[in-house]
Motif scaffolding. Sequence first.
Motif, mmCIF file in Angstrom:
data_model
loop_
_atom_site.group_PDB
_atom_site.id
_atom_site.type_symbol
_atom_site.label_atom_id
_atom_site.label_comp_id
_atom_site.label_asym_id
_atom_site.label_seq_id
_atom_site.Cartn_x
_atom_site.Cartn_y
_atom_site.Cartn_z
ATOM 1 N N PHE A 308 0.843 -1.188 0.000
ATOM 2 C CA PHE A 308 0.000 0.000 0.000
ATOM 3 C C PHE A 308 0.888 1.251 0.000
ATOM 4 O O PHE A 308 1.665 1.442 0.951
ATOM 5 N N PRO A 309 0.800 2.124 -1.033
ATOM 6 C CA PRO A 309 1.500 3.413 -0.941
ATOM 7 C C PRO A 309 1.005 4.162 0.305
ATOM 8 O O PRO A 309 -0.213 4.198 0.561
ATOM 9 N N LEU A 310 1.921 4.729 1.084
ATOM 10 C CA LEU A 310 1.530 5.294 2.383
ATOM 11 C C LEU A 310 0.487 6.403 2.275
ATOM 12 O O LEU A 310 -0.394 6.531 3.131
ATOM 13 N N CYS A 311 0.567 7.221 1.191
ATOM 14 C CA CYS A 311 -0.376 8.340 1.094
ATOM 15 C C CYS A 311 -1.807 7.870 0.809
ATOM 16 O O CYS A 311 -2.749 8.649 0.926
ATOM 17 N N THR A 312 -1.980 6.586 0.442
ATOM 18 C CA THR A 312 -3.337 6.063 0.212
ATOM 19 C C THR A 312 -3.940 5.508 1.500
ATOM 20 O O THR A 312 -5.076 5.034 1.495
ATOM 21 N N ALA A 331 9.125 1.214 -7.463
ATOM 22 C CA ALA A 331 9.319 2.474 -8.200
ATOM 23 C C ALA A 331 8.529 3.582 -7.510
ATOM 24 O O ALA A 331 7.588 3.322 -6.747
ATOM 25 N N TYR A 332 8.933 4.809 -7.778
ATOM 26 C CA TYR A 332 8.192 5.981 -7.292
ATOM 27 C C TYR A 332 7.774 6.793 -8.505
ATOM 28 O O TYR A 332 8.367 6.682 -9.571
ATOM 29 N N ARG A 333 6.733 7.591 -8.344
ATOM 30 C CA ARG A 333 6.206 8.336 -9.485
ATOM 31 C C ARG A 333 6.417 9.825 -9.282
ATOM 32 O O ARG A 333 6.891 10.267 -8.236
ATOM 33 N N GLY A 334 6.030 10.585 -10.305
ATOM 34 C CA GLY A 334 6.189 12.031 -10.234
ATOM 35 C C GLY A 334 5.581 12.603 -8.967
ATOM 36 O O GLY A 334 6.144 13.503 -8.330
ATOM 37 N N GLU A 335 4.431 12.057 -8.539
ATOM 38 C CA GLU A 335 3.739 12.566 -7.341
ATOM 39 C C GLU A 335 4.598 12.449 -6.081
ATOM 40 O O GLU A 335 4.334 13.110 -5.075
ATOM 41 N N CYS A 336 5.610 11.578 -6.124
ATOM 42 C CA CYS A 336 6.393 11.311 -4.910
ATOM 43 C C CYS A 336 7.484 12.357 -4.670
ATOM 44 O O CYS A 336 8.111 12.356 -3.598
ATOM 45 N N GLU A 337 7.739 13.213 -5.662
ATOM 46 C CA GLU A 337 8.758 14.267 -5.524
ATOM 47 C C GLU A 337 8.510 15.070 -4.257
ATOM 48 O O GLU A 337 7.404 15.597 -4.069
ATOM 49 N N GLY A 338 9.497 15.124 -3.390
ATOM 50 C CA GLY A 338 9.398 15.967 -2.197
ATOM 51 C C GLY A 338 8.519 15.406 -1.095
ATOM 52 O O GLY A 338 8.251 16.085 -0.100
ATOM 53 N N CYS A 339 8.068 14.162 -1.236
ATOM 54 C CA CYS A 339 7.190 13.583 -0.197
ATOM 55 C C CYS A 339 8.010 13.252 1.049
ATOM 56 O O CYS A 339 9.055 12.592 0.962
ATOM 57 N N SER A 340 7.512 13.678 2.202
ATOM 58 C CA SER A 340 8.264 13.473 3.447
ATOM 59 C C SER A 340 8.255 12.002 3.874
ATOM 60 O O SER A 340 9.034 11.602 4.737
ATOM 61 N N LEU A 341 7.378 11.200 3.295
ATOM 62 C CA LEU A 341 7.285 9.790 3.703
ATOM 63 C C LEU A 341 8.073 8.845 2.795
ATOM 64 O O LEU A 341 8.074 7.635 3.008
ATOM 65 N N LYS A 342 8.738 9.406 1.799
ATOM 66 C CA LYS A 342 9.326 8.553 0.755
ATOM 67 C C LYS A 342 10.311 7.517 1.310
ATOM 68 O O LYS A 342 10.347 6.379 0.837
ATOM 69 N N THR A 343 11.093 7.895 2.317
ATOM 70 C CA THR A 343 12.117 6.953 2.797
ATOM 71 C C THR A 343 11.509 5.719 3.461
ATOM 72 O O THR A 343 12.134 4.667 3.504
ATOM 73 N N ARG A 344 10.288 5.822 3.976
ATOM 74 C CA ARG A 344 9.705 4.622 4.579
ATOM 75 C C ARG A 344 8.532 4.067 3.783
ATOM 76 O O ARG A 344 7.907 3.085 4.175
ATOM 77 N N CYS A 345 8.258 4.682 2.627
ATOM 78 C CA CYS A 345 7.143 4.217 1.794
ATOM 79 C C CYS A 345 7.652 3.215 0.767
ATOM 80 O O CYS A 345 8.707 3.416 0.180
ATOM 81 N N GLY A 346 6.886 2.147 0.541
ATOM 82 C CA GLY A 346 7.266 1.129 -0.442
ATOM 83 C C GLY A 346 6.957 1.536 -1.859
ATOM 84 O O GLY A 346 7.309 0.829 -2.797
ATOM 85 N N GLY A 347 6.267 2.670 -2.065
ATOM 86 C CA GLY A 347 5.974 3.152 -3.415
ATOM 87 C C GLY A 347 5.047 2.227 -4.185
ATOM 88 O O GLY A 347 4.076 1.698 -3.634
ATOM 89 N N PHE A 348 5.409 2.008 -5.447
ATOM 90 C CA PHE A 348 4.562 1.255 -6.381
ATOM 91 C C PHE A 348 5.358 0.117 -7.001
ATOM 92 O O PHE A 348 6.582 0.158 -7.042
ATOM 93 N N PHE A 349 4.638 -0.851 -7.547
ATOM 94 C CA PHE A 349 5.310 -1.794 -8.424
ATOM 95 C C PHE A 349 5.763 -1.021 -9.660
ATOM 96 O O PHE A 349 5.029 -0.152 -10.148
ATOM 97 N N GLY A 362 -0.741 11.354 -3.253
ATOM 98 C CA GLY A 362 0.100 12.516 -3.511
ATOM 99 C C GLY A 362 1.047 12.757 -2.357
ATOM 100 O O GLY A 362 0.859 12.199 -1.251
ATOM 101 N N ALA A 363 2.075 13.551 -2.616
ATOM 102 C CA ALA A 363 3.127 13.776 -1.630
ATOM 103 C C ALA A 363 2.556 14.287 -0.313
ATOM 104 O O ALA A 363 1.657 15.122 -0.285
ATOM 105 N N ILE A 364 3.097 13.760 0.794
ATOM 106 C CA ILE A 364 2.740 14.226 2.132
ATOM 107 C C ILE A 364 3.835 15.177 2.598
ATOM 108 O O ILE A 364 5.011 14.818 2.578
HETATM 109 S S1 SF4 Z 1 6.433 8.378 -1.599
HETATM 110 FE FE1 SF4 Z 1 4.800 9.703 -0.811
HETATM 111 S S2 SF4 Z 1 3.627 10.310 -2.623
HETATM 112 FE FE2 SF4 Z 1 4.885 8.542 -3.203
HETATM 113 S S3 SF4 Z 1 3.528 6.797 -2.899
HETATM 114 FE FE3 SF4 Z 1 4.725 7.072 -1.033
HETATM 115 S S4 SF4 Z 1 3.480 8.334 0.317
HETATM 116 FE FE4 SF4 Z 1 2.634 8.514 -1.776
#
Ligand code: SF4
Length: 365
Positions: A308-312, A331-349, A362-364
Motif C-alpha cells: 500500500f503506498p503510504l499516502c493512500t 518504483a516511485y512516481r512524479g507525485e512522490c517528488e518531495g514527499c516526506s514519507l518517501k524513505t519509509r514508503c514502499g511506493g509502487f510496483f 500525492g506527496a505528504i
Molecule cells: S512516496 Fe509519498 S507520494 Fe509517493 S507513494 Fe509514497 S506516500 Fe505517496
Amino acid sequence: MIPLRIKVETEADQPFVVRLRSFEADPREQISPFDAALERVGPEGAHYAGEGGPIKVLGIDPSKVDGDVLLVNPRRGTADRLIRNTSQHNTFLVTERCDQVCLMCSQPPKKHHVDLFPYFETAALLAPEGATIGISGGEPTLFKAQLFEFLRRVLDARPDLSFHVLTNGQHFGEGDREAMGRIDLGRVAWGIPLYSREPAIHDKIVGKAGAHERLLENVALMCRLGAQIELRTVLMLPNADGLPQLARFIASTLPFIRTWAIMQMENIGFGRMNWKTLFYDSSEGFEVVGRSLDLVRSRGIDAWLYNFPLCTVPEPYRNLAPSTISDWKRAYRGECEGCSLKTRCGGFFEWHPADHGYGNLGAIQ
Ligand code: SF4
C-alpha cells in the motif's frame, strides 16, 4: 529496475553456482570453493577466477555484484542472481507450475518444470549471515518432497538462516507429519492466501472448486504440526465488501496464525488482464480495510498492509503499512517528488500504470 539476470561468458558447458568476490574478502569470512575473485576489469567486462574456472561478467559494475551468488547458464550466456548480497528480497522461484489459476496471478503458471533444488541448496548455503530467503512459484509444494528435504538440509547446515515460503496450502496432508517434523519450523514462515470467508468467492478467485475447504483443513493441520502461518488476502472488488466478515472469521477461528496481511494488487500477468474488474481503490474506500484491521488486531493477532503506498492509507494506519515491494520491482512516481514519507514508503510496483488506480494519492508534506 535492478537486473536479476546478467550477461556472462564462461568456458563451462553445464550450469553452475558461483559467488562473486569483487573485493578482498573479510578475513573472518570463509572462502569457499564456489567463490570467484575479481582479477581485472576491462572495457569488455569484469574477469573473475575461481576453482570452477574463469568467468566474465558483462554490463554491470563489479561493485554491484560483490558477494552475489549466481546460477550461471553457460549455453545462454546468462546468470541469475539467486542471492543479491545487499538485498533483503532474495527469492528462489522453484517452479512455474501451479494447480490454481488465480484471477490476479502476477506469475501465470506454465507447464514446463526444471528441478533446480540442488542449485538452490548450494546458493542458500552461500547466503549472507542471517538472511531470510523467499521460496515461491508457481506452487512450490507440487514438489514438496524436494522442498521439505531442501529446507531440512539448509536449516540444519545454517542455523542463522530462515525461509518464507509462498504456498496455496492445497497439498499438505497427515502424511507430511514426519517430513515436517524434521524441519526447524521456527525458522520457516508459510505465506498462504485466503481471499474470503465465503467458499464460493475464494474458489472463484483461485479458479479451483473445493480449494477453500481444503485450505482451511490444511491451515489447521499445519498449525498442529507447528508451522507459522502468514495468511494473505489480496484486496479486490470481488472480496473487498466481505473483508470484515473474513476478519471476524480469522479472529474467532484462526487465532493461532502468526500474521494476517491485506495486500494491494500487482498490475502484471493476469492481474493486468483483469485489472478493470478486480482493482479496488483503497485510497477511496479504506473503511472496510481499517475496520478489518481493528477487529483482528483487537484480538491480539498481528495484521498488516502490504504493497500500500503510504499516502493512500489514513494516517492512523500508516504504521501498519511497511515497505514490502521488493527492491528490484519498486518504483516511485512524479507525485512522490518531495514527499516526506518517501524513505519509509514502499511506493509502487515498477509496472503500476500511471493512469490506473488510486484516486487519492500525492506527496505528504
Ligand atoms: S512516496 Fe509519498 S507520494 Fe509517493 S507513494 Fe509514497 S506516500 Fe505517496
